[in-house]
Design an enzyme around this catalytic site. Structure first.
Site, PDB file in Angstrom:
ATOM      1  N   ARG A  57      59.549  41.537  36.460  1.00 30.79           N
ATOM      2  CA  ARG A  57      58.364  42.359  36.765  1.00 30.79           C
ATOM      3  C   ARG A  57      58.325  43.627  35.905  1.00 30.79           C
ATOM      4  O   ARG A  57      57.300  44.278  35.785  1.00 30.79           O
ATOM      5  CB  ARG A  57      58.309  42.704  38.261  1.00 30.79           C
ATOM      6  CG  ARG A  57      57.042  43.406  38.680  1.00 30.79           C
ATOM      7  CD  ARG A  57      56.707  43.347  40.174  1.00 30.79           C
ATOM      8  NE  ARG A  57      57.834  43.193  41.036  1.00 30.79           N
ATOM      9  CZ  ARG A  57      58.692  44.164  41.385  1.00 30.79           C
ATOM     10  NH1 ARG A  57      58.545  45.385  40.897  1.00 30.79           N
ATOM     11  NH2 ARG A  57      59.688  43.923  42.205  1.00 30.79           N
ATOM     12  N   TYR A 110      31.249  48.103  33.387  1.00 27.63           N
ATOM     13  CA  TYR A 110      31.532  46.757  33.875  1.00 27.63           C
ATOM     14  C   TYR A 110      31.578  46.812  35.401  1.00 27.63           C
ATOM     15  O   TYR A 110      32.286  47.648  35.966  1.00 27.63           O
ATOM     16  CB  TYR A 110      32.863  46.257  33.300  1.00 27.63           C
ATOM     17  CG  TYR A 110      33.365  45.061  34.044  1.00 27.63           C
ATOM     18  CD1 TYR A 110      32.628  43.880  34.059  1.00 27.63           C
ATOM     19  CD2 TYR A 110      34.547  45.115  34.757  1.00 27.63           C
ATOM     20  CE1 TYR A 110      33.065  42.788  34.773  1.00 27.63           C
ATOM     21  CE2 TYR A 110      34.995  44.013  35.467  1.00 27.63           C
ATOM     22  CZ  TYR A 110      34.248  42.853  35.478  1.00 27.63           C
ATOM     23  OH  TYR A 110      34.676  41.778  36.196  1.00 27.63           O
ATOM     24  N   ASP A 186      36.917  51.853  27.866  1.00 27.57           N
ATOM     25  CA  ASP A 186      36.945  50.389  27.872  1.00 27.57           C
ATOM     26  C   ASP A 186      36.371  49.923  26.531  1.00 27.57           C
ATOM     27  O   ASP A 186      35.189  50.097  26.259  1.00 27.57           O
ATOM     28  CB  ASP A 186      36.102  49.875  29.051  1.00 27.57           C
ATOM     29  CG  ASP A 186      36.220  48.366  29.229  1.00 27.57           C
ATOM     30  OD1 ASP A 186      36.424  47.667  28.214  1.00 27.57           O
ATOM     31  OD2 ASP A 186      36.083  47.895  30.372  1.00 27.57           O
ATOM     32  N   LYS A 211      38.702  38.561  26.891  1.00 26.44           N
ATOM     33  CA  LYS A 211      37.481  38.350  26.097  1.00 26.44           C
ATOM     34  C   LYS A 211      37.829  38.111  24.627  1.00 26.44           C
ATOM     35  O   LYS A 211      38.453  37.139  24.307  1.00 26.44           O
ATOM     36  CB  LYS A 211      36.542  39.536  26.281  1.00 26.44           C
ATOM     37  CG  LYS A 211      36.406  40.018  27.727  1.00 26.44           C
ATOM     38  CD  LYS A 211      35.810  38.980  28.636  1.00 26.44           C
ATOM     39  CE  LYS A 211      35.481  39.607  29.983  1.00 26.44           C
ATOM     40  NZ  LYS A 211      35.451  38.713  31.101  1.00 26.44           N
TER      41      LYS A 211
HETATM   42  N1  PLP Z   1      35.834  45.365  31.099  1.00 22.92           N
HETATM   43  C1  PLP Z   1      34.764  44.700  30.666  1.00 22.92           C
HETATM   44  C2  PLP Z   1      33.815  45.370  29.707  1.00 22.92           C
HETATM   45  C3  PLP Z   1      34.511  43.407  31.114  1.00 22.92           C
HETATM   46  O1  PLP Z   1      33.416  42.757  30.676  1.00 22.92           O
HETATM   47  C4  PLP Z   1      35.412  42.808  32.038  1.00 22.92           C
HETATM   48  C5  PLP Z   1      35.168  41.448  32.549  1.00 22.92           C
HETATM   49  O2  PLP Z   1      34.114  40.892  32.372  1.00 22.92           O
HETATM   50  C6  PLP Z   1      36.510  43.541  32.475  1.00 22.92           C
HETATM   51  C7  PLP Z   1      36.710  44.813  31.980  1.00 22.92           C
HETATM   52  C8  PLP Z   1      37.478  42.960  33.459  1.00 22.92           C
HETATM   53  O3  PLP Z   1      38.342  42.096  32.813  1.00 22.92           O
HETATM   54  P1  PLP Z   1      39.056  40.825  33.494  1.00 22.92           P
HETATM   55  O4  PLP Z   1      37.985  39.844  33.823  1.00 22.92           O
HETATM   56  O5  PLP Z   1      40.010  40.385  32.442  1.00 22.92           O
HETATM   57  O6  PLP Z   1      39.735  41.326  34.715  1.00 22.92           O
END
Ligand code: PLP
Length: 410
Positions: A57, A110, A186, A211
């Protein structure tokens, strides 16, 4: 012998770093790729001292090359930290807001991160101020507090998901710094090949590795990168104690996917620009949101702080939500699914999600442009519009643009 990316990381272009970073040392008969290590524990003291791994972990040798590669790409001086998902990384990042503190966040962040912040705020952990991230005055007022408490964290996402608003990252980072707020950005939509938030003044960069970085829609993974040792130590502690760790196989797959990031981004960005320009003159579309279009409100900022415009575009479909749904249903090459950043082109109507803010139009479709042939993607859209909205017509495609994909039309 070390590998070239490890020996001269600053001299290599990011296109080379994605291929070369995180390779094992060059020794006779050494594998070219890092091995996948499946072990929950390690022989030793069981204590995380003197670099001991101790327990699965806390660390895993399969995480290390991916964490090194992501740090190199984002320009972080410390190894990145990978998490079980982008949202797990967001959870660790939000833990940096002190109890009783203030978080400033884009209203079109998001939605998973936004809902998490709203829930934490509803429990009384901190105050949440949501803002139009494209409006500098509004964000700066929320940061200073205008008579109320100043902010402890500025959350940036640029371009935002799904409205593709562009934040003035450098200016907002300076404003956050002036009030002592930590900036988390982000960078999922842009990838470090297109935008470098740490260079623009952010403290922490977040990725849904799920992504573009992994790129094949077969992995869920997240990451944080920072050059600040105290912040990194706090985030690492959060990961170890809350346990949102990456599976070694996911980490291995993500590094394999990362190897082609530059090619995928180049191709999908060029196609997104072609499609955005064509959709902009399509009768079935009332609006195209894409920072690559000179008419887009975020265009100048995107040009200044990004090296491309990304591969996500949104359209508002004439005829409302029903027409938008009909277009999605009529598509054959595009896959109707949530998520983005994979090799395959995905499309979805965002307001079908109950949590999506009602400022996102009902007829808005988000398109994640993949690496298929751009003419196949265009033809599929055209036939879907013709089926769903038979009256809608299009101008002749700009063949020059499609033959010579350019990142910027200017
Ligand atoms: N940040 C953005 C811009 C996203 O589009 C997403 C998911 O769609 C996330 C964070 C969250 O990521 P995860 O789906 O890997 O938890």
């Amino acid at each position: 012998m070390t590998n070239p990316a490890a020996a001269h990381p600053d001299q290599l272009s990011p296109d080379t770093v994605v291929v070369a970073a995180g390779r094992p040392a060059r020794e006779h008969d050494a594998p070219v790729n890092p091995p996948l290590v499946l072990s929950s524990t390690y022989v030793g003291t069981g204590q995380v001292v003197d670099g001991d791994r101790a327990y699965g972990r806390y660390s895993n040798p399969t995480w290390d090359p991916l964490e090194d590669a992501l740090a190199q790409l984002e320009g972080a001086t410390l190894p990145a930290l990978i998490f079980s998902s982008g949202l797990a990384a967001a959870s660790a990042a939000l833990s940096l807001v002190p109890v009783g503190g203030v978080l400033v966040m884009p209203i079109h962040s998001y939605q998973g991160a936004l809902v998490m912040a709203q829930e934490l705020a509803a429990k009384g952990l901190f105050t949440l101020r949501t803002v139009d991230i494209a409006n500098n005055d509004e964000v700066i007022a929320a940061l200073t507090g205008a008579g109320e408490k100043a902010a402890d964290m500025l959350w940036l996402e640029s371009p935002t998901n799904p409205m593709l608003e562009v934040a003035d990252i450098h200016v907002l980072c300076r404003a956050a710094q002036a009030v002592g707020a930590v900036v988390v950005t982000d960078n999922t939509f842009s990838t470090p090949l297109v935008q470098k938030p740490l260079e623009l003044g952010a403290d922490v960069v977040l990725h849904s590795v799920t992504k573009y970085l992994a790129g094949h829609s077969d992995v869920i993974l997240g990451a944080l990168a920072t050059s600040n040792p105290e912040l990194r130590a706090t985030l690492l502690h959060h990961r170890s104690i809350h346990g949102a760790i990456a599976g070694p196989f996911e980490a291995w797959l993500a590094l394999r996917g990362l190897r082609t990031l530059a090619l995928r981004v180049e191709r999908s960005q060029a196609s997104a620009l072609v499609l955005a320009n064509r959709l902009d003159t399509h009768d079935g579309v009332t609006k195209v949101l894409f920072p690559g279009l000179p008419s887009d409100p975020g265009h100048a900022r995107a040009k200044a702080q990004m090296s491309g415009f990304g591969s996500i575009l949104c359209i508002e479909v004439a005829g409302g939500a029903e027409a938008a749904n009909a277009v999605v249903e009529a598509l054959c090459v595009w896959t109707p699914a949530t998520s983005l950043g994979g090799v395959e082109s995905l499309i979805e109507r965002r307001r079908r999600h109950a949590n999506e803010p009602d400022t996102v139009p009902e007829n808005l479709l988000r398109l994640s442009v993949g690496i298929e042939n751009v003419e196949d993607l265009w033809n599929d859209l055209e036939q879907a519009f013709a089926l769903a909205a038979p009256g809608a017509s299009t101008v002749a495609p700009d063949t020059e643009a499609s033959e010579t994909p350019a990142v910027s039309p200017e």
